[in-house]
Design a protein around this motif. Structure first.
Motif, mmCIF file in Angstrom:
data_model
loop_
_atom_site.group_PDB
_atom_site.id
_atom_site.type_symbol
_atom_site.label_atom_id
_atom_site.label_comp_id
_atom_site.label_asym_id
_atom_site.label_seq_id
_atom_site.Cartn_x
_atom_site.Cartn_y
_atom_site.Cartn_z
ATOM 1 N N TYR A 99 0.846 -1.196 0.000
ATOM 2 C CA TYR A 99 0.000 0.000 0.000
ATOM 3 C C TYR A 99 0.883 1.248 0.000
ATOM 4 O O TYR A 99 2.050 1.198 0.398
ATOM 5 N N PRO A 100 0.317 2.387 -0.452
ATOM 6 C CA PRO A 100 1.136 3.605 -0.552
ATOM 7 C C PRO A 100 1.377 4.268 0.799
ATOM 8 O O PRO A 100 0.460 4.350 1.630
ATOM 9 N N ASP A 101 2.605 4.752 0.987
ATOM 10 C CA ASP A 101 2.978 5.466 2.203
ATOM 11 C C ASP A 101 3.662 6.773 1.801
ATOM 12 O O ASP A 101 4.730 6.724 1.205
ATOM 13 N N VAL A 145 2.647 -3.853 3.915
ATOM 14 C CA VAL A 145 3.945 -3.655 3.257
ATOM 15 C C VAL A 145 3.897 -2.284 2.558
ATOM 16 O O VAL A 145 3.374 -2.149 1.453
ATOM 17 N N PRO A 146 4.424 -1.253 3.235
ATOM 18 C CA PRO A 146 4.341 0.083 2.637
ATOM 19 C C PRO A 146 5.326 0.265 1.490
ATOM 20 O O PRO A 146 6.420 -0.284 1.524
ATOM 21 N N VAL A 147 4.908 1.019 0.486
ATOM 22 C CA VAL A 147 5.834 1.448 -0.577
ATOM 23 C C VAL A 147 5.787 2.967 -0.608
ATOM 24 O O VAL A 147 4.699 3.558 -0.620
ATOM 25 N N ASP A 178 8.133 4.682 -6.673
ATOM 26 C CA ASP A 178 9.301 4.210 -7.390
ATOM 27 C C ASP A 178 8.929 2.773 -7.780
ATOM 28 O O ASP A 178 8.805 1.895 -6.916
ATOM 29 N N LEU A 179 8.715 2.547 -9.072
ATOM 30 C CA LEU A 179 8.148 1.253 -9.482
ATOM 31 C C LEU A 179 9.106 0.091 -9.258
ATOM 32 O O LEU A 179 8.673 -1.045 -9.068
ATOM 33 N N ASP A 180 10.423 0.391 -9.250
ATOM 34 C CA ASP A 180 11.372 -0.687 -8.944
ATOM 35 C C ASP A 180 11.231 -1.094 -7.477
ATOM 36 O O ASP A 180 11.311 -2.273 -7.140
ATOM 37 N N GLU A 181 11.009 -0.094 -6.617
ATOM 38 C CA GLU A 181 10.792 -0.420 -5.200
ATOM 39 C C GLU A 181 9.507 -1.241 -5.062
ATOM 40 O O GLU A 181 9.465 -2.247 -4.356
ATOM 41 N N LEU A 182 8.479 -0.819 -5.776
ATOM 42 C CA LEU A 182 7.213 -1.564 -5.715
ATOM 43 C C LEU A 182 7.443 -3.020 -6.136
ATOM 44 O O LEU A 182 7.026 -3.955 -5.446
#
Ligand SMILES: Cc1ncc(COP(=O)(O)O)c(C=O)c1O
Length: 397
Positions: free
Chosen positions: A122-124, A142-144, A155-159
């Protein structure tokens, strides 16, 4: 009161800062303080006249009985047409579940899909109900990070790196609360690619998608290859200024729609029938009021962002959607939680600490600019004066 007990799961449910700060602001108002409200995300416009009239007529026409649990059929038909026109989603009434507000869709989705130990991305910073409901269902949050430098996008790589064998659901929200950031269509495409060959659902919270000032976004449910694994949540609260009517809906595969309908039967029985009739008018009637409100919000956004950027130590990116300004206050060296309280108590401006939307919101303040230009100017002036005093005192120490 003795021997009161509570189910263990209640410990996991969180409240919402907007309502807590509103309560505090009301207390101060009761003591005679003049408060400017920037805490709650609620349009200050009345519901458009035609929608109100349709609701009143529906009551007079006797539409005061239960509707089908999944939603009143003519309303679901109107939603299917609307989804095609505005979101480019091919859907039909079997895939639509009507709920009292968009928030129920968050609750229902997590209840339907998440078992204890399942991971949910989920977005943080993000809307607080996401993390609260993930925890409530026993899921692992699991925050992104939503990143300022990326226009408050992922950051899609982080996602990608956060996706594991236990990931069941990815939550996205565009335009987003609390930042107003909009996920560009190419990011939506990449997220679709990430789940294409995996058994992962996406919850796409699109309740601000009529409030975009520049550029565009895209519903991930418009991508045929992943549509079966997308739940779209939408609501009438923000676009049509209908927060108190409690009207929203979800679009999802028909199997999930049946399960959600069971939850609805056990929880609400149905959404108020005459409110759904008013919803038909909202979707099918003229959209000029939506356009007018969007125009007003855009003017206010420009005013708020410019004003915040002129306050020493504040910087605020002009984001393209919703009605939130997310001001970076890190260079003041102050804690955002403390500063939010000080601004309320000393200047009478109610706003939110960015950290109430997740750890990554620390160092930011959120202002909902669904307020008049006059109030915006007054609030900015008060904050500016306060910051001048705070900075001067710090220099003197
Ligand atoms: C991102 C987001 N999702 C869902 C909601 C829920 O809105 P409602 O239940 O009024 O439709 C809100 C309300 O602020 C929100 O900001």
């Amino acid at each position: 009161m003795k021997n009161l007990f509570m189910a263990d799961r209640m410990d996991k449910l969180e409240g919402e800062a907007a309502f807590a700060v509103l309560a505090k602001a009301r207390e101060l108002e009761a003591k005679g303080m003049d408060i400017k409200h920037f805490e709650v995300g609620e349009p200050d416009f009345p519901t458009p006249m035609k929608i109100r009239e349709a609701g009143k007529k529906a009551i007079d026409d006797g539409l005061t009985f239960y509707s089908p649990a999944q939603g009143y059929m003519p309303f679901r038909e109107a939603i299917a047409d609307y989804a095609k026109q505005y979101k480019n989603i091919d859907t039909d009434t079997s895939e639509i579940v009507v709920t009292p507000g968009g928030k129920s869709m968050i609750f229902f989705t997590l209840m339907c899909l998440v078992n204890p130990g399942d991971e949910v991305i989920y977005p943080d910073p993000g809307y607080p109900a996401y993390r609260s409901m993930i925890k409530y269902t026993g899921g692992i949050p699991v925050p992104v990070n939503i990143i300022e430098e990326k226009g408050y996008s992922f950051d899609l790589d982080e996602l990608e790196s956060k996706i594991s064998d236990r990931t069941k659901l990815i939550i996205i929200n565009s335009p987003g609360n609390p930042t107003g950031g909009v996920l560009p269509p190419e990011d939506i495409d990449r997220i679709a690619e990430l789940i294409e060959n995996k058994n992962i659902y996406v919850f796409s919270d699109e309740i601000y998608d009529r409030l975009i000032y520049e550029g565009t976004t895209k519903s991930i449910a418009s991508i045929a290859s992943v549509k079966d694994r997308v739940i779209v949540a939408d609501s009438f609260s923000k676009s049509y200024a209908m927060t108190g009517w409690r009207l929203g809906y979800g679009i999802m595969n028909p199997v999930l729609a049946e399960e959600m309908t069971k939850l609805q039967i056990n929880c609400n029985s149905c959404t108020s029938t005459f409110v759904q009739v008013a919803g038909i008018e909202a979707l099918k009637g003229p959209q000029d009021e939506v356009d007018r409100m969007r125009g007003e919000f855009m003017k206010r956004r420009d005013l708020v962002v410019e004003g915040l950027n002129s306050i020493k130590g504040f910087s605020c990116m002009k984001t393209a959607g919703a009605f939130y300004a997310f001001a970076n206050i890190k260079s003041t060296g102050l804690e955002s939680s403390e500063l939010a309280s000080t601004i309320l108590e000393e200047s009478g401006v109610a706003l939110l600490d960015g950290a109430s939307f997740g750890d990554n919101g620390k160092g930011y303040l959120r202002l909902s600019y669904a307020n008049s230009e006059e109030n915006i100017m007054e609030a900015l002036n008060r904050i500016d004066l306060l910051m001048g005093r705070i900075m001067k005192n710090r220099r003197a120490v």
